[in-house]
Write a protein that holds these residues in place. Structure first.
Motif, mmCIF file in Angstrom:
data_model
loop_
_atom_site.group_PDB
_atom_site.id
_atom_site.type_symbol
_atom_site.label_atom_id
_atom_site.label_comp_id
_atom_site.label_asym_id
_atom_site.label_seq_id
_atom_site.Cartn_x
_atom_site.Cartn_y
_atom_site.Cartn_z
ATOM 1 N N ILE A 65 0.966 -1.235 -0.006
ATOM 2 C CA ILE A 65 -0.072 0.084 -0.076
ATOM 3 C C ILE A 65 0.855 1.192 0.099
ATOM 4 O O ILE A 65 0.720 2.162 -0.629
ATOM 5 N N CYS A 66 1.987 1.312 0.996
ATOM 6 C CA CYS A 66 2.982 2.420 0.865
ATOM 7 C C CYS A 66 3.887 2.373 -0.249
ATOM 8 O O CYS A 66 4.341 3.436 -0.748
ATOM 9 N N PHE A 67 4.335 1.269 -0.596
ATOM 10 C CA PHE A 67 5.095 1.053 -1.888
ATOM 11 C C PHE A 67 4.604 0.156 -2.944
ATOM 12 O O PHE A 67 4.990 -0.809 -2.682
ATOM 13 N N PRO A 68 3.728 0.791 -3.511
ATOM 14 C CA PRO A 68 3.000 -0.024 -4.745
ATOM 15 C C PRO A 68 4.051 -0.873 -5.579
ATOM 16 O O PRO A 68 5.102 -0.286 -6.201
ATOM 17 N N TYR A 69 3.855 -2.170 -5.630
ATOM 18 C CA TYR A 69 4.559 -3.247 -6.309
ATOM 19 C C TYR A 69 6.009 -3.220 -5.732
ATOM 20 O O TYR A 69 6.819 -4.218 -6.271
ATOM 21 N N GLU A 70 6.510 -2.320 -5.247
ATOM 22 C CA GLU A 70 7.782 -2.507 -4.700
ATOM 23 C C GLU A 70 8.141 -3.377 -3.619
ATOM 24 O O GLU A 70 7.671 -3.218 -2.766
#
Ligand code: SF4
Ligand code: SF4
Length: 392
Positions: A120-125
Motif C-alpha cells: 500500500i505504501c510502496f506499490p509493487y515495490e
C-alpha cells in the motif's frame, strides 16, 4: 478446481461431482463463475480434507474425507478423482536472483512465501528498493489478474525512473533528502543496524563497519533506533534532537497531574490522534506527543531519559504487527515492541515500575479508542503515584 468440475460435468452430464475443499477463495468476477458451478445440478460442495484414497478391486475408488462440516469423517465411492494442483509462490525458488545483499540473495518473503512488502505504501515495490513484484511473486492470482498486475508494476517502474531522472524522490518523505550517517569512531561493529534495516540498505565492510547503500535507503530511521551506542543520525532527525524535544516539553507543576509522553508513529498513530481531534474526542490533558518517522526509529535511551527527567509514564504507539502488519517500514513497529523487553529491564534496575512504559498498536481507524487508551494509562499512573525522579 471449478474449471475441472466444469470439464467433468460436460463429459458426464449425468454424473455427480463432489468438491472437497479446505479454503475457497474466488477473487473478483470469479465469484460469478463459482456461483454458477455451485448451482449447477449434481455438484455437491463440502469443506473437508481428503485423508486417503483406496482403489477397490472393481476399479472404483473410496475417498476418506475428514474434518467435514458434519463434524465427522465420511466415505465417498467415486469413479474418478481429480486433484487440482495448489499455487506455489514463485519467490520460493531461491536460485533465481542471487542478489548481493548481506541479508540474503533472494527477496524477503512473507509467511505465505510471497515477496514481502507493504504494497500500500510502496506499490509493487519489494523490500529490495527498485525491484517490483507482479503476479504470483506478489500474491496468488490467475493469468488475467497477473497480466494486469504486471502492467501496473511496469508503469510504477517507469514512473519511478522518470521521477528519479528529474531529480525527484520516488518514496514517501519526498521533501526529505537527508540520509543516515554513522560516526564510525564510536561504532562497536555490532552489525545490528545492518541486520535490522528492513530494506537491506546497510552492508558491512571487511572490518564489520556499516556501509550505507544510499539508493536502497528509504529514510525510516530504524537503524538509528537500533544502534545501541547512538552513533547513527540524520541531519534533520536524530537522538539529540528528540532528546531536546523531551527537555523542552512543559508540564503543569501540580504533583497530582501525571506527566505522560507518547512517542507516536507519524503514519498511523499520529493520524489517529488527528482524527480523534477533528471528531471532537477528548482525552486526558496530561499527555504530550512526539511524532516519529516510524516507531522503529525510537532509540530506547530516549524512553529511559524521559523517565529519568521525571516524566511519569511513556506510551509507545505504532502500527499493527504480525503477518497482517500495517507498518510502512515493514517491521519497525514490531522491533520497537521487542525493544520493550530491554526498556522494562532498565526500569526495574532503576527501581521504577515497568508498567510506566506501555507499547500499543494503533491503526488510523482506531481513533475512537484513543481517549480510552490515554485515560486508562493516566489513571494507572495516578494510582502508581508520581515518578520518584521528579525534581532531580
Ligand atoms: S534509514 Fe531505514 S532504510 Fe535507511 S539505512 Fe536506516 S533502516 Fe535502512
Ligand atoms: S548499530 Fe551502531 S554500533 Fe552497531 S554496527 Fe551499526 S553503527 Fe555500529
Amino acid at each position: 478446481m471449478l474449471k475441472q468440475v466444469d470439464y467433468v460435468r460436460q463429459a458426464n452430464p449425468d454424473g455427480i461431482c463432489y468438491v472437497i475443499y479446505d479454503h475457497m477463495i474466488t477473487p473478483g468476477q470469479m465469484e460469478i463463475y463459482y456461483r454458477a458451478i455451485q448451482e449447477s445440478p449434481n455438484v455437491l460442495f463440502s469443506k473437508g480434507k481428503v485423508a486417503r484414497i483406496v482403489e477397490e478391486p472393481s476399479g472404483s475408488m473410496i475417498a476418506d474425507v475428514d474434518d467435514t462440516l458434519l463434524g465427522d469423517s465420511i466415505q465417498l465411492a467415486v469413479d474418478l478423482v481429480v486433484l487440482p494442483t495448489g499455487m506455489v509462490p514463485n519467490s520460493l525458488d531461491s536460485s533465481i536472483l542471487q542478489l548481493e545483499y548481506r541479508q540474503g540473495k533472494e527477496l524477503p518473503i512473507d509467511s505465505r512465501g510471497f515477496a514481502d512488502s507493504n504494497y500500500i505504501c510502496f506499490p509493487y515495490e519489494t523490500r529490495r528498493t527498485g525491484m517490483y513484484a507482479a503476479g504470483c511473486v506478489r500474491e496468488a492470482m490467475d493469468v488475467t489478474a497477473a497480466r494486469e498486475d504486471a502492467t501496473g508494476a511496469a508503469l510504477k517502474a517507469i514512473q519511478s525512473l522518470k521521477q528519479a531522472a528529474q531529480g525527484g524522490a520516488v518514496h514517501p518523505r519526498t521533501s526529505d533528502l537527508s540520509l543516515p550517517t554513522t560516526l564510525l569512531q564510536g561504532c562497536t561493529q555490532c552489525g545490528r543496524c545492518s541486520e535490522e534495516c528492513p530494506f537491506g540498505a546497510i552492508e558491512v565492510d571487511e572490518r564489520r563497519y556499516p556501509q550505507l547503500n544510499p539508493s536502497r535507503c528509504r529514510r525510516c530511521g530504524i537503524c538509528m533506533g537500533a544502534c545501541p551506542v547512538r552513533v547513527i543520525s540524520f541531519e534533520n532527525y536524530n537522538v539529540d534532537q528528540l532528546s531536546s524535544m523531551i527537555r523542552a516539553i512543559k508540564f503543569p507543576e501540580d504533583d497530582t497531574i501525571p506527566r505522560i509522553l507518547a512517542f507516536v508513529c507519524e503514519n498511523d498513530a499520529q493520524p489517529a490522534f488527528d482524527l480523534a481531534g477533528t471528531n471532537g474526542l477528548q482525552y486526558d490533558a496530561s499527555l504530550r506527543i512526539i511524532p516519529l518517522r516510524c516507531l522503529g526509529s525510537l532509540n530506547i535511551v530516549l524512553v529511559t531519559d524521559a523517565l529519568a527527567r521525571g516524566i511519569d509514564g511513556v506510551m509507545l504507539m505504532g502500527c499493527k504487527t504480525g503477518d497482517d502488519y500495517q507498518c510502512h517500514f515493514i517491521h519497525g513497529s514490531e522491533l520497537a515492541m521487542k525493544r520493550m523487553a530491554n526498556i522494562q529491564e532498565t526500569l526495574t534496575r532503576q527501581m521504577l515500575e515497568p508498567e510506566r512504559v506501555v507499547a500499543i498498536e494503533v491503526e488510523i481507524t482506531d481513533y475512537q479508542k484513543i481517549p480510552g487508551l490515554v485515560d486508562e494509562f493516566a489513571q494507572s499512573l495516578r494510582a502508581m503515584g508520581p515518578n520518584p525522579y521528579r525534581g532531580f
